[in-house]
Design a protein around this motif. Structure first.
Motif, PDB file in Angstrom:
ATOM      1  N   VAL A   1       0.860  -1.190   0.000  1.00  0.00           N
ATOM      2  CA  VAL A   1       0.000   0.000   0.000  1.00  0.00           C
ATOM      3  C   VAL A   1       0.894   1.238   0.000  1.00  0.00           C
ATOM      4  CG1 VAL A   1      -1.683   1.284   1.392  1.00  0.00           C
ATOM      5  CG2 VAL A   1      -1.822  -1.211   1.248  1.00  0.00           C
ATOM      6  N   ALA A   2       0.486   2.278  -0.746  1.00  0.00           N
ATOM      7  CA  ALA A   2       1.294   3.503  -0.846  1.00  0.00           C
ATOM      8  C   ALA A   2       2.711   3.139  -1.281  1.00  0.00           C
ATOM      9  CB  ALA A   2       1.288   4.274   0.481  1.00  0.00           C
ATOM     10  N   GLY A   3       2.795   2.238  -2.222  1.00  0.00           N
ATOM     11  CA  GLY A   3       4.070   1.625  -2.616  1.00  0.00           C
ATOM     12  C   GLY A   3       5.000   2.549  -3.373  1.00  0.00           C
TER      13      GLY A   3
ATOM     14  N   THR B   1       0.468  -0.646  -5.154  1.00  0.00           N
ATOM     15  CA  THR B   1      -0.639   0.318  -5.209  1.00  0.00           C
ATOM     16  C   THR B   1      -0.184   1.664  -4.640  1.00  0.00           C
ATOM     17  OG1 THR B   1      -1.497  -0.221  -3.002  1.00  0.00           O
ATOM     18  CG2 THR B   1      -2.318  -1.539  -4.825  1.00  0.00           C
ATOM     19  N   ASP B   2      -0.812   2.709  -5.150  1.00  0.00           N
ATOM     20  CA  ASP B   2      -0.543   4.059  -4.631  1.00  0.00           C
ATOM     21  C   ASP B   2      -1.684   4.958  -5.110  1.00  0.00           C
ATOM     22  OD1 ASP B   2       2.264   5.511  -3.504  1.00  0.00           O
ATOM     23  OD2 ASP B   2       0.797   6.869  -4.405  1.00  0.00           O
ATOM     24  N   ILE B   3      -1.973   5.981  -4.355  1.00  0.00           N
ATOM     25  CA  ILE B   3      -3.042   6.907  -4.748  1.00  0.00           C
ATOM     26  C   ILE B   3      -2.556   7.871  -5.827  1.00  0.00           C
ATOM     27  CG2 ILE B   3      -2.561   8.765  -3.097  1.00  0.00           C
ATOM     28  CD1 ILE B   3      -5.584   8.825  -2.473  1.00  0.00           C
TER      29      ILE B   3
ATOM     30  N   VAL C   1       3.031  -1.254   4.307  1.00  0.00           N
ATOM     31  CA  VAL C   1       2.918   0.171   3.980  1.00  0.00           C
ATOM     32  C   VAL C   1       4.165   0.851   4.546  1.00  0.00           C
ATOM     33  CG1 VAL C   1       1.383   0.588   5.985  1.00  0.00           C
ATOM     34  CG2 VAL C   1       1.507   2.266   4.127  1.00  0.00           C
ATOM     35  N   ALA C   2       4.973   1.422   3.658  1.00  0.00           N
ATOM     36  CA  ALA C   2       6.236   2.032   4.084  1.00  0.00           C
ATOM     37  C   ALA C   2       6.181   3.535   3.841  1.00  0.00           C
ATOM     38  CB  ALA C   2       7.409   1.425   3.307  1.00  0.00           C
ATOM     39  N   PHE C   3       6.306   4.285   4.908  1.00  0.00           N
ATOM     40  CA  PHE C   3       6.354   5.752   4.840  1.00  0.00           C
ATOM     41  C   PHE C   3       5.124   6.331   4.135  1.00  0.00           C
ATOM     42  CE2 PHE C   3      10.771   4.147   4.826  1.00  0.00           C
ATOM     43  CZ  PHE C   3      11.072   4.512   6.122  1.00  0.00           C
TER      44      PHE C   3
HETATM   45  N1  SAM Z   1       6.369   3.187   0.000  1.00  0.00           N
HETATM   46  C1  SAM Z   1       7.294   3.985  -0.794  1.00  0.00           C
HETATM   47  C2  SAM Z   1       8.638   4.013  -0.150  1.00  0.00           C
HETATM   48  O1  SAM Z   1       8.772   3.513   0.964  1.00  0.00           O
HETATM   49  O2  SAM Z   1       9.581   4.523  -0.759  1.00  0.00           O
HETATM   50  C3  SAM Z   1       6.741   5.399  -1.024  1.00  0.00           C
HETATM   51  C4  SAM Z   1       6.580   6.238   0.216  1.00  0.00           C
HETATM   52  S1  SAM Z   1       6.135   7.913  -0.121  1.00  0.00           S
HETATM   53  C5  SAM Z   1       6.939   8.781   1.175  1.00  0.00           C
HETATM   54  C6  SAM Z   1       4.454   8.004   0.422  1.00  0.00           C
HETATM   55  C7  SAM Z   1       3.463   7.489  -0.585  1.00  0.00           C
HETATM   56  O3  SAM Z   1       2.177   7.437   0.033  1.00  0.00           O
HETATM   57  C8  SAM Z   1       3.308   8.406  -1.814  1.00  0.00           C
HETATM   58  O4  SAM Z   1       3.620   7.698  -2.970  1.00  0.00           O
HETATM   59  C9  SAM Z   1       1.849   8.834  -1.753  1.00  0.00           C
HETATM   60  O5  SAM Z   1       1.253   9.031  -3.004  1.00  0.00           O
HETATM   61  C10 SAM Z   1       1.229   7.681  -0.996  1.00  0.00           C
HETATM   62  N2  SAM Z   1      -0.086   7.965  -0.386  1.00  0.00           N
HETATM   63  C11 SAM Z   1      -0.432   9.061   0.337  1.00  0.00           C
HETATM   64  N3  SAM Z   1      -1.722   8.970   0.723  1.00  0.00           N
HETATM   65  C12 SAM Z   1      -2.194   7.793   0.242  1.00  0.00           C
HETATM   66  C13 SAM Z   1      -3.453   7.130   0.306  1.00  0.00           C
HETATM   67  N4  SAM Z   1      -4.483   7.655   0.956  1.00  0.00           N
HETATM   68  N5  SAM Z   1      -3.570   5.929  -0.303  1.00  0.00           N
HETATM   69  C14 SAM Z   1      -2.537   5.376  -0.967  1.00  0.00           C
HETATM   70  N6  SAM Z   1      -1.320   5.961  -1.081  1.00  0.00           N
HETATM   71  C15 SAM Z   1      -1.146   7.147  -0.468  1.00  0.00           C
END
Ligand code: SAM
Length: 246
Positions: free
Chosen positions: A68-70, A92-94, A135-137
């Motif tokens: 999630v939020a990958g 997945t990511d938004i 879900v990372a960060f």
């Molecule tokens: N997981 C990756 C990593 O560890 O490098 C990306 C982390 S990045 C800091 C945060 C991610 O969360 C962004 O790609 C953002 O679009 C996503 N995000 C924020 N709100 C979200 C939501 N409600 N659902 C899914 N993704 C979301």
């Protein structure tokens, strides 16, 4: 008339309806330079934090994994190496800017796995489908974290495990140094490398507003997960939370 519900965007209080758009702005802005900035900001440590997460997740061939939020797909690619041809890894990511970078990286590494643009608060997957959810960060950026955690718990199969890797509460003696780094060095680095100081100021603020280790542990329990525990990494700069679906 009902007052609009509010939430945090860094240190600002904004309407819930506005937060997702503001977060989207941040990640559209940083997507192209996200990986480089991650390496610079964490002096490469984010790789070790993710390696630890992958090791704890103990993904085996044939498993179904949801990231999630990958974003740019570091975890998803590591899992794709482990699930083999019978397994599934859903990136997945938004945010389509981040997801596009992640999907392309997966393909470049030779993995044909699904990439889906979706909101963690409304996951388009059936109950009990996945063996692992990660879900990372990402959680920090979500408007209704409890709703997102409940969704992640919902799509886990019984015996499945959720992993939340996120910035957390740093060991107190290090806090002044960490604050100096976050509020002085980070925005300058953001301006020089990504041409965007504001997004990196948001990063520092959102970390401070995020629940600490024990609070997040309670939130995973409230989402219905059991055997919840966490590991502090780099003196609590980051924590990895684990919870099991009963
Ligand atoms: N997981 C990756 C990593 O560890 O490098 C990306 C982390 S990045 C800091 C945060 C991610 O969360 C962004 O790609 C953002 O679009 C996503 N995000 C924020 N709100 C979200 C939501 N409600 N659902 C899914 N993704 C979301």
């Amino acid at each position: 008339m009902n007052e609009p519900r509010t939430t945090h965007f860094g240190y600002q209080t904004v309407d819930e309806a506005e937060k997702a758009a503001r977060v989207a702005g941040v990640f559209h802005s940083v997507a192209g330079r996200y990986d480089l900035m991650n390496d610079l900001m964490s002096v490469g440590l984010h790789r070790a934090w993710k390696t630890f997460t992958v090791a704890q997740a103990a993904v085996r061939p044939g498993m179904k994994v949801l990231d999630v939020a990958g974003g740019t797909g570091d975890l998803a690619r590591a899992f794709a190496r482990r699930v083999g041809p019978q397994g599934e890894v859903w990136l997945t990511d938004i945010n389509w800017s981040m997801l596009t970078v992640g999907r392309d990286r997966m393909v470049d590494d030779g993995f044909l796995q699904p990439a889906v643009q979706c909101d963690a608060e409304k996951l388009p997957f059936p109950d009990g489908y996945f063996d692992r959810v990660t879900v990372a960060f990402g959680l920090r950026n979500m408007t209704q974290k409890d709703v997102a955690l409940a969704e992640m718990a919902r799509v886990l199969a019984p015996g499945g495990r959720l992993y939340v890797l996120e910035f957390s509460k740093v060991w107190r003696p290090l806090a002044p140094l960490y604050d100096l780094y976050s509020f002085s060095v980070l925005p300058r680095l953001g301006r020089r490398v990504a041409g965007d100081a504001e997004s990196y100021r948001y990063l520092a603020e959102s970390i401070r507003m995020h629940p600490d280790q024990e609070t997040l542990k309670s939130m995973l329990e409230a989402a219905g997960l059991v055997r919840v525990r966490y590991y502090n990494l780099s003196a609590g700069v980051v924590a990895l939370h684990e919870g099991w679906k009963p």
